[in-house]
Design an enzyme around this catalytic site. Structure first.
Site, short mmCIF file in Angstrom:
data_model
loop_
_atom_site.label_atom_id
_atom_site.label_comp_id
_atom_site.label_asym_id
_atom_site.label_seq_id
_atom_site.Cartn_x
_atom_site.Cartn_y
_atom_site.Cartn_z
CG HIS A 658 -1.84 1.28 1.56
ND1 HIS A 658 -3.07 1.21 0.86
CD2 HIS A 658 -1.70 2.38 2.12
CE1 HIS A 658 -3.55 2.27 1.05
NE2 HIS A 658 -2.65 2.94 2.02
CG ASP A 706 1.87 -8.44 -2.76
OD1 ASP A 706 1.82 -7.43 -2.40
OD2 ASP A 706 2.20 -8.75 -3.91
CD GLU A 715 0.40 1.88 4.96
OE1 GLU A 715 -0.63 1.65 5.65
OE2 GLU A 715 0.84 3.13 4.95
O1 9MR Z 1 1.99 0.46 12.56
C1 9MR Z 1 0.95 1.20 13.12
C2 9MR Z 1 0.29 -0.09 13.90
O2 9MR Z 1 0.91 -0.30 15.05
C3 9MR Z 1 -1.20 0.73 14.34
O3 9MR Z 1 -1.71 -0.23 15.17
C4 9MR Z 1 -1.82 1.48 13.27
C5 9MR Z 1 -3.19 2.10 13.90
O4 9MR Z 1 -2.99 3.10 14.54
O5 9MR Z 1 -1.23 2.14 12.66
C6 9MR Z 1 -0.27 1.75 12.08
O6 9MR Z 1 0.47 2.98 11.49
C7 9MR Z 1 0.22 3.50 10.32
C8 9MR Z 1 -0.07 4.80 10.63
O7 9MR Z 1 -1.07 5.04 11.57
C9 9MR Z 1 -0.20 5.62 9.42
N1 9MR Z 1 0.67 5.58 8.63
C10 9MR Z 1 0.78 3.92 8.13
C11 9MR Z 1 1.18 3.24 9.31
C12 9MR Z 1 1.44 1.79 9.02
O8 9MR Z 1 0.07 0.90 8.50
#
Ligand code: 9MR
Length: 842
Positions: A658, A706, A715
């Site tokens: 992503h 994927d 992501e």
């Molecule tokens: O990696 C993060 C994960 O640990 C959290 O549970 C989640 C929800 O808050 O967010 C993930 O981080 C994302 C971030 O919020 C925004 N940018 C992309 C990150 C990876 O998915």
């Protein structure tokens, strides 16, 4: 389910202008649109780069630019809708236009010749209308497109939509991942000396024969599998097999068992040579605030993002969210966090820390010119240049003197609303905002700035001093505001990254400050912290929200004068034992096995491997190194999905992570993520609509797809590639342990200077004939006049070579040399890691 099969001759008919009743909808067949109500954001809807879809009052809206010529110059759509030939579909949506406009609503072939199965021209009003159409699909296809073509207007206007529904056709097929052969291996390969294990998926419960074949299909080894029962992480009945006794290097090996043949793999000593640089090169193309040069990254060149050039609205003069502050900050630069354009201090903190920690673990492994970045050739290790790009950004997030919360760090800066995909950074039109300062962000700044202060000292003393001053200021500000948490609901336009317990961040920051300064305040804080002695080795690993482990690892490995340092080192070994036990019990060799896998599970797996690798560094015990190597097998293909999670590594590997700019899956003109990009991996909570549609009920290892729209499972992030970089540098390190023991003592110091003695002992059975000993200084120390050896220094890495007359060291004998050092600011700690002729001493 009854299908709505009206024998309509026309391709489509407009039947009604009223929304369907529930009963009607039931009769019409299954819903094919994903997230047509925009309850979970805008995914998997996409838009052309000239507009941005955001959710407003529960509807998806976009500002449509004026001055385009054709309807298809601005498009919003959704892909991958299956159509069944001869089935009749009901298509409905609500739409509004301000000012009123006529748009085009199409259901079509997603490629040339773009055959339209439904074409309507809704006349949209400011208050909005509901539309309803039916059509019969003239063909079957798996990937029709629903699009709104909204271009062709001289003036800009605003479009909103809601309740988009396409009912009819077949029940969505149950998603079955293609998992290939049932023999699961590390598709990249195995190290000749390393462990070599594989996993077989089978119904059999008794041991089975296995055969290892070379590229000529000749059997070179064989044995029996070990039945392991049903594995909870995959739901599969599995056996393991061990071909570790076969050590001959070669390409194209395969394993056969139960009538199945694995994907091919190599056995090679240089298996991981490229991975550290690839994992680190990832960061350059994540950079904000600078043009990405196509000559350095062919296919990845793009204009600078967020440098105050329209349509960007940041990042040179960024205001706060309303009511948060009344100043603006220049926070240009840094790395984009992930597939979004946000920049978050807590996540940036652990990422830059792990890069610096990889460097500090073995400074000699990192040189100038390794990463093909603009700074290559400046005489400093590229890894430090890359880390500095982020560290400068973290420094810029500190609240200026004289303002409320001065010295704290703003938690994050990102778009006011979520944007759709694809969207290159320089095309992001959203306003950018600083979010309130938080204690967690402030402590991330304190920790990384303290670490940077010692690591940059040999190269740029002014930058080092700026970091130390910022670290002290941040520490004091965090102490004064110890419970200023980021709002867990502040997740619009960017991630929340909230954390309601920052005692672990306090511990980590105090540890870094103590290591760099040796000062009592920080030592006392470390010693009093519950994280200093508690069992911090969670099965779920460490990450941006769990950072006590970072402090413990640093105190164990970076020289410092903590009174209970031996216990701290032992505690890391205890943590490693825990992960080793989990791994040994796991039939896929996974050192991570909670009943449900977390968001970004691959980074947690890798961080558990960091603990085992550190135990190897501390003890030299081979079992820990073997465990790290085996853990990598999971990441590179020995898993339930039979795929590698690192782009470009292994025959089948993640490539559609992503991302708004590596969005090739949505726009063939854009690239896939660069080689060496880690995918977050299985996530049992499957928060995104695509994963929910395809993976509901998944066993942990299967909670992954994927696909670019699966932001919860697939992501890429700066804090996931950082343990990949750390671990791959460990794996690429080919050295075992040399038969030497080194004693280093600084005896005598004066302001700014010191004198040191070094004793090398041959603890092996073979004589040494000519030697060179390497170590690195912890901060800015310089070696000067020497006796008993010739000394040279590059950056912080010192090499001492014999003077011929003392080049021979017989077993059991010692040689001694000494030198005068300068620039010993701070605690002047003694180096602890020594390499004799390139191999680390015991
Ligand atoms: O990696 C993060 C994960 O640990 C959290 O549970 C989640 C929800 O808050 O967010 C993930 O981080 C994302 C971030 O919020 C925004 N940018 C992309 C990150 C990876 O998915």
């Amino acid at each position: 389910m009854t299908r709505f099969r009206a024998a309509l001759l026309a391709l489509f008919t407009m039947v009604a202008l009223s929304p369907a009743t529930a009963a009607q909808a039931e009769d019409e067949g299954p819903e094919q649109i994903v997230n047509g109500t925009f309850d979970t954001g805008t995914a998997p809807w996409w838009s052309t780069g000239n507009t941005t879809l955001t959710v407003q009052d529960g509807r998806a809206c976009a500002d449509i630019p004026g001055g385009t010529a054709n309807p298809w110059d601005v498009i919003i759509g959704q892909n991958d809708l299956p159509l069944v030939e001869g089935d009749t579909y009901a298509y409905r949506f609500f739409a509004s236009a301000t000012p009123a406009k006529v748009g085009r609503a199409l259901i079509q072939l997603p490629v040339d010749p773009w055959t339209q199965y439904l074409s309507a021209a809704p006349e949209m009003s400011v208050s909005g209308n509901s539309y309803s159409f039916t059509f019969t699909a003239p063909v079957s296809l798996p990937n029709a497109q629903v699009v709104f073509q909204l271009g062709g207007s001289a003036e800009p206007w605003r479009f909103c939509m809601d309740d988009v529904s396409l009912r009819g056709g077949a029940e969505p097929e149950e998603y079955e991942p293609d998992t290939g052969p049932r023999v699961r291996v590390n598709m990249v390969g195995y190290l000749p000396a390393g462990p070599k294990k594989a996993t077989l998926v089978t119904e059999a419960t008794e041991p089975l024969e296995w055969e290892l074949k070379d590229a000529d299909k000749q059997t070179v080894a064989s044995g029996e599998t070990v039945p392991r029962g049903v594995d909870g992480s995959s739901g599969q009945n599995v056996h393991t097999l061990d071909f570790g006794s076969y050590r001959k290097a070669g390409e194209g090996y395969t394993l056969t068992a139960d009538g199945e043949t694995s994907r091919p793999f190599d056995i090679a000593a240089g298996l991981y040579d490229r991975l550290p640089a690839d994992a680190l090169k990832f960061y350059y193309t994540q950079r904000s605030g600078i043009e990405i040069r196509d000559d350095l990254r062919p296919g990845y060149g793009r204009p600078a993002g967020h440098v105050g050039v329209a349509p960007n609205q940041g990042d040179v003069e960024v205001p706060c969210q309303p009511g948060v502050c009344d100043y603006t900050l220049n926070v240009k630069g840094g790395w984009y966090d992930a597939g979004d354009h946000g920049k978050y201090v807590v996540n940036g903190g652990i990422s830059v820390h792990q890069l610096m920690a990889a460097y500090e673990r073995d400074k000699a492994a990192f040189e100038d010119g390794q990463l093909d970045i603009p700074e290559s050739g400046n005489g400093r290790p590229d890894i430090l240049d890359e880390a500095r790009w982020e560290q400068e950004f973290l420094l810029s997030m500190q609240v200026p003197d004289g303002e409320p919360f001065a010295g704290m760090a703003h938690h994050k800066i990102h778009d006011r609303a979520w944007t759709g995909l694809p969207l290159l950074p320089h095309l992001d039109p959203q306003p950018r905002e600083l979010h309130p300062p938080s204690t967690a962000a402030t402590l991330n700044l304190a920790a990384t700035a303290a670490q940077a202060a010692r690591l940059y000292a040999p190269y740029d003393s002014a930058f080092a001093a700026r970091n130390l001053a910022a670290a002290r200021k941040a520490w004091a500000a965090a102490r004064a505001n110890p419970e200023k948490y980021a709002d867990p609901n502040d997740g619009i336009g960017g991630g929340a990254y909230s954390d309601g317990d920052v005692s672990d961040e306090f511990y980590w920051a105090a540890a870094e400050l103590f290591i760099t300064t040796g000062e009592k305040e920080f030592r006392d804080f470390v010693l009093a912290s519950p994280h200093h002695t508690g069992d911090i080795w969670r099965e779920r690993g460490f990450d941006w929200g769990n950072t006590a482990q970072l402090g413990r690892l640093e105190l164990a490995t970076v020289p410092n004068a903590l009174p209970d340092r031996a216990r701290v080192r032992q505690s890391v070994v205890e943590g490693a034992e825990k992960y080793l036990a989990i791994q040994t019990a796991h039939p896929y060799g996974l050192p991570y096995n909670p009943p449900d896998f977390d968001w970004g599970s691959n980074n947690l797996v890798l961080n558990n491997m960091v603990v085992m690798a550190t135990a190897y560094d501390l003890t030299g015990q081979e079992k820990y190194r073997a465990a790290v190597r085996e853990g990598m097998d999971y990441i590179l293909g020995r898993n339930a999905l039979n795929q590698s999670y690192v782009t470009g590594y292994g025959e089948v590997a993640s490539k559609n992570q992503h991302s708004r700019w590596y969005a090739r899956q949505l726009d063939p003109a854009l690239p896939n993520p660069p080689v060496g990009t880690l995918s977050g991996g299985p996530n049992s909570a499957i928060q995104d609509p695509l994963a929910q549609r395809l993976l509901t009920g998944c066993k942990p290892q299967f909670c992954y797809i994927d696909h670019i729209e699966s932001w919860a499972t697939n992501e890429l992030t700066i804090n996931w590639n950082s343990p990949l970089a750390w671990v791959s540098a460990f794996l690429a390190d080919r050295g075992g342990r040399a038969d030497c023991r080194v004693r280093y003592s600084a005896h005598g110091s004066w302001p700014g200077g010191f004198t040191a003695q070094v004793v090398i002992e041959n603890v092996g059975k073979k004589p040494v004939d000519g030697w060179s000993l390497r170590w690195s200084f912890l901060s800015g120390q310089r070696a000067g006049h020497a006796w008993g050896a010739a000394l040279s220094q590059s950056g912080s890495v010192v090499t001492a070579t014999d003077l011929r007359w003392n080049g021979k060291i017989k077993p059991g004998q010692k040689v001694t040399f000494g030198f005068n050092g300068t620039n010993a600011s701070g605690p002047n700690p003694a180096p602890e890691v020594f390499h004799l002729d390139g191999v680390r001493c015991k």
